[in-house]
Design a protein around this motif. Sequence first.
Motif, PDB file in Angstrom:
ATOM      1  N   ALA A   1      -8.096   3.298   4.753  1.00  5.65           N
ATOM      2  CA  ALA A   1      -8.656   2.799   6.013  1.00  5.65           C
ATOM      3  C   ALA A   1     -10.038   3.384   6.259  1.00  5.65           C
ATOM      4  O   ALA A   1     -10.971   2.669   6.646  1.00  5.65           O
ATOM      5  CB  ALA A   1      -7.716   3.137   7.177  1.00  5.65           C
TER       6      ALA A   1
ATOM      7  N   ARG B   1       2.171   4.684   0.905  1.00  8.09           N
ATOM      8  CA  ARG B   1       1.959   5.420   2.160  1.00  8.09           C
ATOM      9  C   ARG B   1       0.949   6.553   2.023  1.00  8.09           C
ATOM     10  O   ARG B   1       0.191   6.831   2.929  1.00  8.09           O
ATOM     11  CB  ARG B   1       3.275   5.961   2.683  1.00  8.09           C
ATOM     12  CG  ARG B   1       4.201   4.859   3.123  1.00  8.09           C
ATOM     13  CD  ARG B   1       5.462   5.423   3.751  1.00  8.09           C
ATOM     14  NE  ARG B   1       6.476   4.403   3.877  1.00  8.09           N
ATOM     15  CZ  ARG B   1       6.528   3.518   4.857  1.00  8.09           C
ATOM     16  NH1 ARG B   1       5.614   3.510   5.781  1.00  8.09           N
ATOM     17  NH2 ARG B   1       7.488   2.630   4.904  1.00  8.09           N
TER      18      ARG B   1
ATOM     19  N   LEU C   1      -2.166  -1.945   6.538  1.00  9.37           N
ATOM     20  CA  LEU C   1      -3.596  -1.698   6.604  1.00  9.37           C
ATOM     21  C   LEU C   1      -4.185  -2.892   7.347  1.00  9.37           C
ATOM     22  O   LEU C   1      -4.000  -4.033   6.925  1.00  9.37           O
ATOM     23  CB  LEU C   1      -4.148  -1.617   5.174  1.00  9.37           C
ATOM     24  CG  LEU C   1      -5.554  -1.147   4.954  1.00  9.37           C
ATOM     25  CD1 LEU C   1      -5.724   0.303   5.425  1.00  9.37           C
ATOM     26  CD2 LEU C   1      -5.904  -1.234   3.470  1.00  9.37           C
TER      27      LEU C   1
ATOM     28  N   GLY D   1      -2.809   5.143   2.392  1.00 11.36           N
ATOM     29  CA  GLY D   1      -3.195   4.330   3.535  1.00 11.36           C
ATOM     30  C   GLY D   1      -4.302   4.883   4.410  1.00 11.36           C
ATOM     31  O   GLY D   1      -5.277   4.194   4.699  1.00 11.36           O
ATOM     32  N   ALA D   2      -4.188   6.121   4.847  1.00 11.61           N
ATOM     33  CA  ALA D   2      -5.188   6.692   5.765  1.00 11.61           C
ATOM     34  C   ALA D   2      -6.550   6.793   5.093  1.00 11.61           C
ATOM     35  O   ALA D   2      -7.574   6.436   5.691  1.00 11.61           O
ATOM     36  CB  ALA D   2      -4.730   8.055   6.261  1.00 11.61           C
TER      37      ALA D   2
ATOM     38  N   CYS E   1     -10.945  -0.397  10.363  1.00 11.79           N
ATOM     39  CA  CYS E   1      -9.777  -0.526   9.509  1.00 11.79           C
ATOM     40  C   CYS E   1      -8.813   0.589   9.896  1.00 11.79           C
ATOM     41  O   CYS E   1      -9.223   1.743  10.064  1.00 11.79           O
ATOM     42  CB  CYS E   1     -10.184  -0.420   8.038  1.00 11.79           C
ATOM     43  SG  CYS E   1      -8.822  -0.786   6.903  1.00 11.79           S
ATOM     44  N   SER E   2      -7.560   0.257  10.056  1.00 16.28           N
ATOM     45  CA  SER E   2      -6.577   1.255  10.473  1.00 16.28           C
ATOM     46  C   SER E   2      -5.322   1.154   9.612  1.00 16.28           C
ATOM     47  O   SER E   2      -5.048   0.123   8.987  1.00 16.28           O
ATOM     48  CB  SER E   2      -6.220   1.070  11.952  1.00 16.28           C
ATOM     49  OG  SER E   2      -5.675  -0.218  12.164  1.00 16.28           O
ATOM     50  N   TRP E   3      -4.580   2.228   9.597  1.00 16.15           N
ATOM     51  CA  TRP E   3      -3.333   2.337   8.846  1.00 16.15           C
ATOM     52  C   TRP E   3      -2.253   2.812   9.797  1.00 16.15           C
ATOM     53  O   TRP E   3      -2.402   3.851  10.445  1.00 16.15           O
ATOM     54  CB  TRP E   3      -3.522   3.335   7.700  1.00 16.15           C
ATOM     55  CG  TRP E   3      -2.296   3.692   6.958  1.00 16.15           C
ATOM     56  CD1 TRP E   3      -1.662   4.907   6.991  1.00 16.15           C
ATOM     57  CD2 TRP E   3      -1.545   2.878   6.066  1.00 16.15           C
ATOM     58  NE1 TRP E   3      -0.575   4.889   6.162  1.00 16.15           N
ATOM     59  CE2 TRP E   3      -0.473   3.646   5.582  1.00 16.15           C
ATOM     60  CE3 TRP E   3      -1.668   1.568   5.635  1.00 16.15           C
ATOM     61  CZ2 TRP E   3       0.467   3.142   4.679  1.00 16.15           C
ATOM     62  CZ3 TRP E   3      -0.742   1.065   4.741  1.00 16.15           C
ATOM     63  CH2 TRP E   3       0.304   1.851   4.277  1.00 16.15           C
ATOM     64  N   ASP E   4      -1.169   2.071   9.912  1.00 14.74           N
ATOM     65  CA  ASP E   4      -0.099   2.461  10.834  1.00 14.74           C
ATOM     66  C   ASP E   4       1.103   3.072  10.114  1.00 14.74           C
ATOM     67  O   ASP E   4       2.170   3.212  10.694  1.00 14.74           O
ATOM     68  CB  ASP E   4       0.328   1.278  11.691  1.00 14.74           C
ATOM     69  CG  ASP E   4       1.079   0.197  10.924  1.00 14.74           C
ATOM     70  OD1 ASP E   4       1.268   0.342   9.685  1.00 14.74           O
ATOM     71  OD2 ASP E   4       1.481  -0.808  11.542  1.00 14.74           O
TER      72      ASP E   4
ATOM     73  N   MET F   1       0.854  -1.168   0.000  1.00 15.96           N
ATOM     74  CA  MET F   1       0.000   0.000   0.000  1.00 15.96           C
ATOM     75  C   MET F   1       0.898   1.228   0.000  1.00 15.96           C
ATOM     76  O   MET F   1       1.706   1.397   0.915  1.00 15.96           O
ATOM     77  CB  MET F   1      -0.877  -0.033   1.239  1.00 15.96           C
ATOM     78  CG  MET F   1      -1.619   1.241   1.524  1.00 15.96           C
ATOM     79  SD  MET F   1      -2.922   1.593   0.390  1.00 15.96           S
ATOM     80  CE  MET F   1      -3.938   0.188   0.579  1.00 15.96           C
TER      81      MET F   1
END
Length: 82
Positions: free
Chosen positions: A10, A3, A35, A6-7, A28-31, A1
Amino acid sequence: MPRNHGAAAATDITEEFTHRPWHQAVQCSWDGKILQLTAENDYDIDGLALSDEFADAITACIAPAFDGQVEILSVQVFGTEI
């Protein structure tokens, strides 16, 4: 994914699961690198159905930007991790 996707991905995937009410407490989260999707349901003991639907949501929301794979990290049944 990538960068920079990503947010938003999610957020879009979390919203997509509002149309799939058989899954509850979906997040769903993005660190910044991964993801991750978490959810609860009462029928998917091995997580395969949720994994399948996560892949479908990725295709619907971000397919051109996604070049990874979907993996099941853990499944908990009645509070016991499998």
